[in-house]
Design an enzyme around this catalytic site. Structure first.
Site, PDB file in Angstrom:
ATOM      1  N   TYR A  27       0.917  -1.661  -0.195  1.00  7.24           N
ATOM      2  CA  TYR A  27      -0.149  -0.142  -0.274  1.00  7.24           C
ATOM      3  C   TYR A  27       1.316   1.327  -0.174  1.00  7.24           C
ATOM      4  O   TYR A  27      -0.194   2.061  -0.094  1.00  7.24           O
ATOM      5  CB  TYR A  27      -1.024   0.171   1.164  1.00  7.24           C
ATOM      6  CG  TYR A  27      -2.021  -1.463   0.968  1.00  7.24           C
ATOM      7  CD1 TYR A  27      -2.891  -0.647  -0.046  1.00  7.24           C
ATOM      8  CD2 TYR A  27      -2.157  -2.540   1.725  1.00  7.24           C
ATOM      9  CE1 TYR A  27      -3.923  -2.314   0.084  1.00  7.24           C
ATOM     10  CE2 TYR A  27      -2.757  -3.776   2.114  1.00  7.24           C
ATOM     11  CZ  TYR A  27      -4.045  -3.470   1.048  1.00  7.24           C
ATOM     12  OH  TYR A  27      -4.339  -4.042   0.878  1.00  7.24           O
ATOM     13  N   HIS A 104      -8.492   0.631  -6.461  1.00  5.34           N
ATOM     14  CA  HIS A 104      -7.495  -0.586  -5.781  1.00  5.34           C
ATOM     15  C   HIS A 104      -6.044  -0.006  -5.663  1.00  5.34           C
ATOM     16  O   HIS A 104      -5.741   0.185  -6.701  1.00  5.34           O
ATOM     17  CB  HIS A 104      -7.608  -1.936  -5.643  1.00  5.34           C
ATOM     18  CG  HIS A 104      -8.910  -2.412  -5.557  1.00  5.34           C
ATOM     19  ND1 HIS A 104     -10.263  -1.944  -4.143  1.00  5.34           N
ATOM     20  CD2 HIS A 104      -9.545  -2.462  -6.839  1.00  5.34           C
ATOM     21  CE1 HIS A 104     -10.949  -2.926  -4.908  1.00  5.34           C
ATOM     22  NE2 HIS A 104     -11.440  -2.928  -5.954  1.00  5.34           N
TER      23      HIS A 104
END
Ligand code: DQA
Length: 151
Positions: A27, A104
Site C-alpha cells: 500500500y 484499488h
C-alpha cells in the site's frame, strides 16, 4: 440557474483509517490524509470538487451511499475487503445511479484469488487497480469526462 455537476464523492472503506500502518510493500506506507490531499489536488486541476468519506462500518458505508444521491454527481469507491463480498454495498451503489469508478491501490488481480471477485462488476464505469495513488487520478479523469466538468 447554473447546475454544477462536478461533485465527486470519494469513499474509502474498512481499514483505510490506518492505511499508513498497512503493509508498505503493498500500500506504499501513505496515510489516508496524504492520499486525500493528492486526490484533492488532482480533482481541482480537473475542476472537480471531491467530498471525502471513510468508515469501518458497512452500514455507515451504505448509508453514506444513500446520501450521496443528494451530495454528489459521481463516486470513486475503494471499499477495501468489502469489495469482494458485500452485496449490500453493491446494492447501495446501484441505487444511487451515480457514475462510479472502483479503485484499488494494489493489483487485486495479482494477489489472493478471492480478491479477483468484485461485487461492483457491471455497476461501475471502470475498475482501476494496482496503480497506487495514481489510480485515483485516472478515475477522476474518467469521471471528469463523463460529467463534462470544466466544459
Ligand atoms: C484494496 C484491495 C483489497 O483487496 C483490500 O482488502 C483492501 C485494499 C486496495 O486498495 O488495494 O483493503 O481495496
Amino acid at each position: 440557474m447554473t447546475v454544477f455537476r462536478n461533485r465527486v464523492a470519494v469513499l474509502h472503506g474498512v481499514n483505510f483509517d490506518v492505511l499508513e500502518r498497512r503493509d508498505a510493500a503493498i500500500y506504499g506506507g501513505i496515510s489516508l490524509t496524504e492520499l486525500e490531499h493528492r486526490i484533492s489536488d488532482w480533482a481541482h486541476e480537473l475542476k472537480l470538487e471531491p467530498i471525502f468519506f471513510q468508515t469501518n462500518s458497512e452500514g455507515e458505508f451504505c448509508e453514506y451511499l444513500h446520501r450521496s444521491i443528494d451530495l454528489a454527481d459521481a463516486a470513486i469507491v475503494n471499499a477495501g475487503a468489502w469489495t469482494h463480498y458485500s452485496r449490500a454495498i453493491a446494492d447501495a451503489l446501484e441505487l444511487t445511479g451515480l457514475p462510479a469508478v472502483e479503485v484499488h491501490l494494489s493489483d487485486v488481480e495479482a494477489r489472493d484469488d478471492w480478491r479477483r471477485l468484485s461485487v461492483f462488476d457491471g455497476l461501475v464505469l471502470a475498475k482501476v487497480s494496482g496503480k497506487g495513488p495514481d489510480g485515483y487520478r485516472e478515475a477522476l479523469g474518467l469521471l471528469a469526462r463523463e460529467l463534462g466538468a470544466g466544459s
